[in-house]
Design a protein around this motif. Structure first.
Motif, mmCIF file in Angstrom:
data_model
loop_
_atom_site.group_PDB
_atom_site.id
_atom_site.type_symbol
_atom_site.label_atom_id
_atom_site.label_comp_id
_atom_site.label_asym_id
_atom_site.label_seq_id
_atom_site.Cartn_x
_atom_site.Cartn_y
_atom_site.Cartn_z
ATOM 1 N N GLY A 1 -1.371 0.057 -5.215
ATOM 2 C CA GLY A 1 -2.239 -1.006 -5.715
ATOM 3 C C GLY A 1 -1.511 -2.125 -6.436
ATOM 4 O O GLY A 1 -2.151 -2.954 -7.085
ATOM 5 N N ARG A 2 -0.192 -2.194 -6.282
ATOM 6 C CA ARG A 2 0.582 -3.193 -7.012
ATOM 7 C C ARG A 2 1.214 -4.204 -6.060
ATOM 8 O O ARG A 2 1.404 -3.957 -4.878
ATOM 9 N N THR B 1 0.027 -1.400 -1.246
ATOM 10 C CA THR B 1 1.169 -1.990 -1.949
ATOM 11 C C THR B 1 1.637 -3.217 -1.186
ATOM 12 O O THR B 1 1.736 -3.190 0.044
ATOM 13 N N THR C 1 -2.904 -10.420 0.398
ATOM 14 C CA THR C 1 -2.421 -9.607 -0.716
ATOM 15 C C THR C 1 -3.579 -9.134 -1.594
ATOM 16 O O THR C 1 -3.644 -7.965 -1.995
ATOM 17 N N THR D 1 -4.306 -5.055 -2.061
ATOM 18 C CA THR D 1 -4.186 -4.396 -3.369
ATOM 19 C C THR D 1 -5.539 -3.886 -3.860
ATOM 20 O O THR D 1 -5.603 -2.833 -4.512
#
Length: 317
Positions: A219-220, A147, A138, A142
């Protein structure tokens, strides 16, 4: 002059032959996308172009060349290891393979596709190899502008036999054909976990790449889910009732130091699902009974025994 036809957008699903990946492929197909799937075995749902690519062994250079040739607008990573996998296999499939693939995506520069990673709610605690490897992936995704959807336990048609409920469903399906007796052994403790229908999860992926949500979630890290943990024993009892197969449930005490396979202990998400709903413009619409119906009917080829709308008695608060 005849109007030019607009080519369908193209998506690449990594792990498209798997449980979540297969449903993601089907969801994109239903929306008119051209769907490609990469996995160790060239298998995928009907209508999907499948190719055998070993993401664990392929280097970033080869992956970048393959991506450039295919030129997808979107890549969804539904590959990984949990059920029945060793710690080394989890580290390789869940972390290092994602790092290499992210490097390949980044190498494409302005031609890079939008990248969606299917993460796990177990990243919140990161107390196991599974949680830690997924959390490391993750962070990488990101940082590269992708995402991540951290999903809770998935349930529905095709639930893997390596999972508890998937394994019970497979045993009940065999018993429905053979008439053999079924005894299910479960732990003598009540565990509450959050489950999300795999088809709702696939719809969340679609929402993450469609306007206007796509620009909001770049990017979240999001936690799409229901926010309603349920008792696993209640789900077991409901699955047996739906099957119509007589089964005996025996409870046992866990061994000292016991941890569920893959480290899938009772992690709950909290209210973060509401943020995901708002940013994605998405909401889970299938409840536990519909998910278990799908599991049973896919495993057995038989209709579920309860009438639609019957109260299942699940505590969902």
């Amino acid at each position: 002059m005849a109007a030019r036809s607009v080519p369908a957008p193209r998506v690449l699903v990594l792990g498209g032959s798997g449980f979540a990946g297969g449903h993601v492929c089907a969801a994109f197909l239903a929306r008119g996308w051209e769907v490609h799937a990469w996995s160790r075995r060239a298998r995928a749902p009907r209508g999907v172009t499948a190719r055998a690519v070993d993401l664990v062994r392929a280097g970033p250079g080869r992956l970048a060349d393959e991506l450039a040739a295919l030129a997808p607008q979107v890549v969804v990573n539904a590959a990984g290891a949990v059920w029945g996998a060793s710690e080394a296999e989890m580290a390789e499939a869940n972390e290092r393979a994602v790092l290499r693939f992210t490097a390949a995506v980044t190498a494409l520069g302005t031609r890079a596709p939008r990248f969606v990673q299917l993460g796990s709610v177990h990243e919140h605690a990161a107390a196991t190899v599974y949680g830690r490897t997924k959390a490391a992936a993750t962070a990488c995704v990101t940082a590269a502008g992708g995402t991540v959807l951290r999903l809770p336990n998935l349930l529905g048609p095709g639930t893997p036999e390596g999972s508890f409920l998937g394994g019970v469903g497979a045993r009940l399906a065999r018993a429905a054909r053979t008439g053999e007796a079924v005894t299910v052994t479960t732990l003598a403790r009540r565990e509450r976990r959050e489950f999300l229908d795999v088809r709702d999860a696939a719809d969340a992926v679609l929402a993450a790449v469609a306007p206007p949500a796509a620009s909001r979630v770049r990017g979240r890290v999001l936690d799409p889910g229901t926010g309603r943990p349920v008792d696993v024993r209640d789900l077991l009892d409901l699955l047996i009732r739906l099957s119509g197969v007589p089964a005996r449930v025996e409870e046992r005490l866990p061994e000292p130091g016991y941890a569920p396979p893959g480290g899938l202990s009772g992690v709950e998400q909290g209210p973060s699902h509401e943020i995901a709903e708002k940013l994605l413009g998405w909401r889970a619409v299938r409840g536990p009974e519909e998910s278990l119906r799908g599991l049973w009917e896919a495993a057995s080829g038989l209709p579920a025994g309860l009438e639609q709308g019957t109260s299942d008695g699940l505590a969902t608060g």
